[in-house]
Enzyme design. Structure first.
Site, PDB file in Angstrom:
ATOM      1  N   HIS A  68     -10.632  -7.902   7.040  1.00  0.00           N
ATOM      2  CA  HIS A  68     -10.397  -7.896   5.591  1.00  0.00           C
ATOM      3  C   HIS A  68     -11.519  -7.133   4.898  1.00  0.00           C
ATOM      4  CE1 HIS A  68      -8.169 -11.345   7.170  1.00  0.00           C
ATOM      5  NE2 HIS A  68      -7.334 -11.158   6.175  1.00  0.00           N
TER       6      HIS A  68
ATOM      7  N   HIS B  50       1.130  -5.148   1.303  1.00  0.00           N
ATOM      8  CA  HIS B  50       0.790  -6.525   1.720  1.00  0.00           C
ATOM      9  C   HIS B  50       1.264  -7.526   0.652  1.00  0.00           C
ATOM     10  CE1 HIS B  50      -1.259  -9.313   4.331  1.00  0.00           C
ATOM     11  NE2 HIS B  50      -2.265  -9.570   3.530  1.00  0.00           N
TER      12      HIS B  50
ATOM     13  N   ASP C 146      -7.013  -5.884   5.502  1.00  0.00           N
ATOM     14  CA  ASP C 146      -6.063  -6.509   4.576  1.00  0.00           C
ATOM     15  C   ASP C 146      -6.730  -6.979   3.288  1.00  0.00           C
ATOM     16  OD1 ASP C 146      -4.428  -6.223   6.770  1.00  0.00           O
ATOM     17  OD2 ASP C 146      -3.698  -8.296   6.746  1.00  0.00           O
TER      18      ASP C 146
END
Ligand code: ZN
Length: 190
Positions: free
Chosen positions: A160, A69, A18
């Site tokens: 991430h 996102h 992400d």
């Protein structure tokens, strides 16, 4: 008599990254490509720039999945539906301009969403089962150990690709999971 062959189902895990793309995304892409693994990237529209768009393009070309996102890492439960939809559309437009198609999946920042938002967003919302808390520890060994200890068949792992410590963990994670018999796939393949 009947001969019954038992077919062992392949064990699958989906690694997800992400908040990128970032300058560390290529480290993740290299590790995936080199080890014949796939993953999914939930990107922020605000992070897609002239410098980073090539990472999304390469991810797409490698058969990886790109998800939305939001644009600014919006907290959906405290935002208006208009705001949420405009961020998703804005991000999709940027993604489409790079890879030629919009996204079909999205991950709500913080895993935070409302039923109203879910009903009005024309995408599958994707959460996770295994949270590495990589942002908190910023430690490569922590991320590796957390995934190798906790991830099991059917899981979606949250990481991430904006941290060097996480990017550097990916190759060891892939090799460790493959050694345990897992195939690494995209969220949609899972
Ligand atoms: Zn996020």
């Amino acid at each position: 008599f009947k001969c019954i062959m038992k077919v062992k189902k392949t064990k699958l895990i989906a690694l997800t990254f992400d908040d990128g793309p970032s300058i560390y995304t290529p480290i993740v892409l290299d590790a995936l490509e080199k080890n014949d693994a796939k993953a999914t990237f939930f990107v922020l529209g605000s992070r897609i720039t002239d410098k980073t768009e090539k990472y999304i393009k390469r991810a797409e070309e490698l058969g990886f999945e790109i998800g939305n996102h939001t644009y600014s890492h919006l907290r959906m439960s405290t935002s208006s539906l208009d705001k949420i939809q405009s961020e998703i559309v804005k991000t999709d437009k940027k993604i489409q301009s790079v890879i030629g198609k919009p996204t079909s999946i999205m991950r709500p920042p913080y895993g935070d969403f409302t039923v109203e938002a879910q009903k009005n967003i024309d995408k599958a919302l994707v959460l996770w089962n295994v949270d590495t808390l990589d942002w908190k520890y910023l430690n490569t060994s922590h991320v590796v150990n957390h995934v190798l200890t906790n991830a099991k068949d059917g899981d979606i792992v949250l990481m991430h690709d904006i941290y060097k410590s996480t990017a550097n963990a990916v190759e060891t994670i892939i090799k460790g999971l493959q050694k345990k018999g897992y195939k690494l796939v995209t969220v949609s393949e899972l």
